[in-house]
Design a protein around this motif. Structure first.
Motif, short mmCIF file in Angstrom:
data_model
loop_
_atom_site.label_atom_id
_atom_site.label_comp_id
_atom_site.label_asym_id
_atom_site.label_seq_id
_atom_site.Cartn_x
_atom_site.Cartn_y
_atom_site.Cartn_z
N ASP B 219 -2.67 -3.54 -2.46
CA ASP B 219 -3.32 -4.38 -3.58
C ASP B 219 -2.00 -5.12 -5.10
O ASP B 219 -2.44 -6.48 -5.58
CB ASP B 219 -4.17 -4.23 -4.02
N GLU B 220 -1.25 -4.73 -5.54
CA GLU B 220 -1.46 -4.25 -6.26
C GLU B 220 1.19 -4.49 -5.86
O GLU B 220 1.95 -4.56 -6.89
CB GLU B 220 -1.13 -2.84 -7.32
N ALA B 221 0.45 -4.63 -4.89
CA ALA B 221 2.31 -4.79 -4.64
C ALA B 221 3.50 -4.20 -4.90
O ALA B 221 4.32 -4.30 -5.31
CB ALA B 221 2.50 -6.75 -5.03
N ALA B 222 3.27 -2.93 -4.74
CA ALA B 222 4.14 -1.47 -4.96
C ALA B 222 3.91 -0.71 -3.68
O ALA B 222 3.03 -0.12 -2.91
CB ALA B 222 3.33 -1.06 -6.23
N PRO B 223 5.64 -1.81 -2.79
CA PRO B 223 5.85 -0.83 -1.67
C PRO B 223 6.06 0.35 -1.32
O PRO B 223 5.70 1.60 -1.07
CB PRO B 223 6.75 -1.78 -1.59
N MET B 224 6.69 0.98 -2.83
CA MET B 224 7.03 3.04 -2.88
C MET B 224 5.84 3.48 -2.76
O MET B 224 5.08 4.61 -2.41
CB MET B 224 7.79 2.53 -4.98
N VAL B 225 4.74 3.19 -3.26
CA VAL B 225 3.18 3.70 -3.59
C VAL B 225 2.85 3.84 -1.84
O VAL B 225 2.13 4.97 -1.67
CB VAL B 225 2.18 2.91 -4.74
#
Lengths: 261, 428
Positions: B219-225
């Protein structure tokens, strides 16, 4: 100035303690038994002992016995302390340790001694009066606590503050404190009850330290202030109740009381 | 026979009821007469005291002379540790930071020494160093270091099976990270909670937590997450024996991580274990080859090299195992005792797998000796357990460990990992 009971056989250790605590009175013991007797008989603020003071005796076990009998009296342990000693000392109730390598570190030892002799009861009384009486009144009470075990009387207290007795009485009235005589009586009661929380102390020894002629005299004073039975209570609740009664007897500074939420 | 010690029966005091640094000694409980461990515990105790003194009095509240004397006193004791004991260098660096008195320097130093104690299995010493570091971060608003300290404390409590405390610390790290805008830190904290739930036997709850992390990452475009969540899922499913799900999650994590990210290597090691269980030897070997080349962590590199040899033994490729073992032993012996233990533990395991019990004994005894000298309790326990198993089963050939059939999805991923390995070889 506090009283320190010390069991340090080596001259270097004695000098180190003397350098770290120049403003305090030190009473030297030659063995663990004498150390215990000293603390029982005198109002020592703290004890200091070399773990290996007596050959063949388990110093940690002695520390444990000390802390069982005098749980409110800090004990600093000095000496060459290995890992096992340190582990056991923590379980035995040592307040802090001065390992061999740190004994010459005067600042460090001074810090530890000062922390050990800190009058926590005086802080507790001050905390209870905070917001009820002003800073001058609290300063007066604190000066009383510092010398309560020296047989302090009202004229002594007045003199220490550069006042006549009648002026002191007027000031106490203005500040919302109890009268000077009642103030000192309460401080003796509070210190007596605090010392009696330690199983190693007797009513007789505590009475003597507070300047009473006998245990019976102290008991009478206790009954006259706190009430209750003639046998002095040895519980934390009894102490807290006495503290409440003392604070309640201080009318308080009206301006401070009015400012309270 | 040891004399009865009344003090030994007294329960340990609470941290706030005893003198500064005492908790570093708790690992001695039950082992009070272990002189090696006693000396090491005492050294850590003495080392921590100056920092706790600075905490109590303020960083500028202790004279340089007095602090210097206290630090020198500890430095003089370092000779107890042998020159190749990694904790010696760590403590030297730590003492230099103590003298420097910068808040961040002090925290990093306490975390480093704590990490060394933790790796040795001395969780109480580690905990006390981490707690001290945490207190410094609070006083000096060092948020990122505070988040790390909290996570490490979570890990300590997880290792001791203290679930509530573990969850509390991981949760606090996640909350602090989220409040400071560190989404990856938040994900790490949540992943820690999932690990605790998994250890508590609640795999479903653990999956739910990781799915929520993954959703937020998308949802927050945070691939590392998302990658953190997938990596956590890989570990979870491997522990649950769901090997296909584990490699799928691991592969998803790899796609989301950059090639030079160290967590990628940890994922590859997990996947390698799964491939081995499924008999997918080439993929397991490729995973280890990648980690051995790419990892910046000596522990990961050693594990990869050793397990690369062991996998050959498990697949009955005796010559390949012996050749790889010889290669590993040819070079200089690792100076770091932890790495040396990893080496000998692994090779001992490999020798057991091919039935070479004499060499297995040699390696395991080497591991035991090294672990004992360096105070590496966790390694010592593992090596002793393996040696006991060897002595119990020596001469008895049991059935090989049951392999799990590899579904098509796992085979496909295995081929993809092999391709990664081939690409690495071509690059080199």
């Amino acid at each position: 100035m506090a009283l320190i009971a010390a069991l340090l056989p080596a001259e270097a250790q004695r000098q180190a303690l003397g350098a770290a605590a120049p403003d305090h009175d030190v009473v030297w013991a030659v063995d663990w038994r004498e150390l215990m007797r000293t603390v029982k008989a005198r109002p020592a603020a703290a004890a200091v002992a070399d773990l290996h003071a007596e050959k063949g005796k388990d110093g940690v076990l002695r520390v444990h016995r000390f802390s069982e009998r005098f749980p409110l009296t800090p004990i600093l342990v000095w000496g060459d302390l290995d890992g096992r000693d340190l582990l056991r000392l923590g379980k035995a109730g040592a307040t802090d340790v001065v390992p061999g390598g740190d004994a010459d570190n005067a600042d460090l030892v001074t810090e530890m001694v000062c922390d050990a002799v800190l009058d926590r009861l005086a802080d507790r009384i001050d905390e209870a009066l905070d917001g009820r009486v002003g800073p001058e009144a609290r300063e007066l009470v604190r000066s009383g606590t510092a010398r309560i075990a020296t047989g302090l009387q009202v004229p002594d207290l007045a003199r220490a503050h550069g006042l006549s007795v009648s002026t002191l009485e007027r000031r106490c009235d203005q500040w919302g404190l109890a009268t000077p005589g009642r103030l000192l009586l309460w401080l003796r009661i509070l210190y007596g009850l605090r010392w009696l929380l330690e199983p190693g102390r007797s009513v007789e020894s505590v009475s003597g330290q507070l300047g009473y002629s006998s245990g019976a005299a102290f008991r009478r004073a206790l009954k006259a202030t706190v009430g209750g039975r003639s046998t002095p209570p040895r519980t934390a609740d009894a102490f807290e109740r006495a503290l409440e009664l003392f604070v309640a007897e201080c009318p308080g500074d009206p301006s401070l009381l009015a400012a309270r939420p | 026979m040891a004399r009865y010690d009344r003090i030994a029966t007294i329960p340990p005091p609470r941290r706030e009821d005893t003198f500064a640094g005492w908790m570093t000694l708790r690992d001695l409980t039950g082992r009070e007469r272990d002189q090696q461990l006693g000396r090491r515990a005492r050294l850590r105790f003495l080392a921590l005291r100056p920092v706790q003194r600075l905490l109590r009095r303020g960083l500028s509240g202790v004279s340089a002379r007095s602090l210097g004397m206290q630090v020198d006193s500890v430095r003089n004791e370092l000779s107890f540790l042998s020159a190749d004991d990694p904790e010696r260098d760590r403590l030297m660096a730590y003492l230099a930071e103590v003298g420097g008195r910068t808040p961040a320097g002090l925290v990093n130093a306490t975390l480093d020494v704590g990490g060394s104690a933790e790796a040795a299995g001395h969780t109480y010493a580690a905990e006390e160093f981490y707690r001290t570091g945490l207190e410094i971060t609070r006083l000096h608003d060092l948020t990122e270091l505070g988040i790390r300290s909290l996570r490490r404390l979570g890990r300590i409590h997880l290792a001791r099976g203290e679930w509530d405390a573990a969850i509390d610390f991981y949760d606090r790290s996640a909350i602090l990270a989220e409040a400071s805008g560190d989404l990856v830190g938040w994900a790490r904290g949540r992943r820690g909670i999932a690990a605790v739930r998994s250890c508590m036997g609640d795999a479903e709850e653990a999956r739910w937590i990781l799915d929520a992390v993954a959703t937020r990452g998308r949802d927050e475009a945070a691939p590392m997450v998302e990658a953190m969540a997938a990596a956590g899922r890989c570990t979870l499913e491997r522990h649950e024996g769901e090997l296909e799900a584990a490699v799928e999650a691991g592969w998803a994590a790899l796609q989301l991580m950059d090639e030079d990210e160290e967590p990628r290597n940890a994922v590859l090691l997990e996947m390698a274990s799964c491939f081995r269980r499924m008999g997918l030897r080439s993929a397991a070997e490729a995973s280890y080859e990648i980690v051995a080349v790419r990892s910046a962590w000596p522990e990961h590199r050693m594990e990869a090299r050793v397990e690369h040899a062991v996998v050959a033994a498990e697949m009955d490729s005796v010559e390949a195992f012996r050749s790889r073992r010889d290669w590993l032993l040819e070079g200089r012996a690792p100076g770091d005792p932890h790495l040396a233990c990893l080496l000998h533990l692994g090779l001992g395991h490999g020798c057991m797998a091919i039935g070479d019990h004499a060499e297995a004994r040699h390696h395991l005894r080497q591991a035991i000796s090294t672990a004992r000298d360096a105070g590496l309790d966790t390694m010592l326990t593992r090596a002793e357990a393996l040696l006991s198993a060897l002595e119990r089963n020596a001469g008895v050939t049991g059935p090989p460990r049951a392999r799990v059939p590899a579904p098509e999805a796992a085979r496909r991923i295995a081929r993809d990992v092999e391709s990664l390995g081939e690409a690495l070889v071509q690059q080199d």
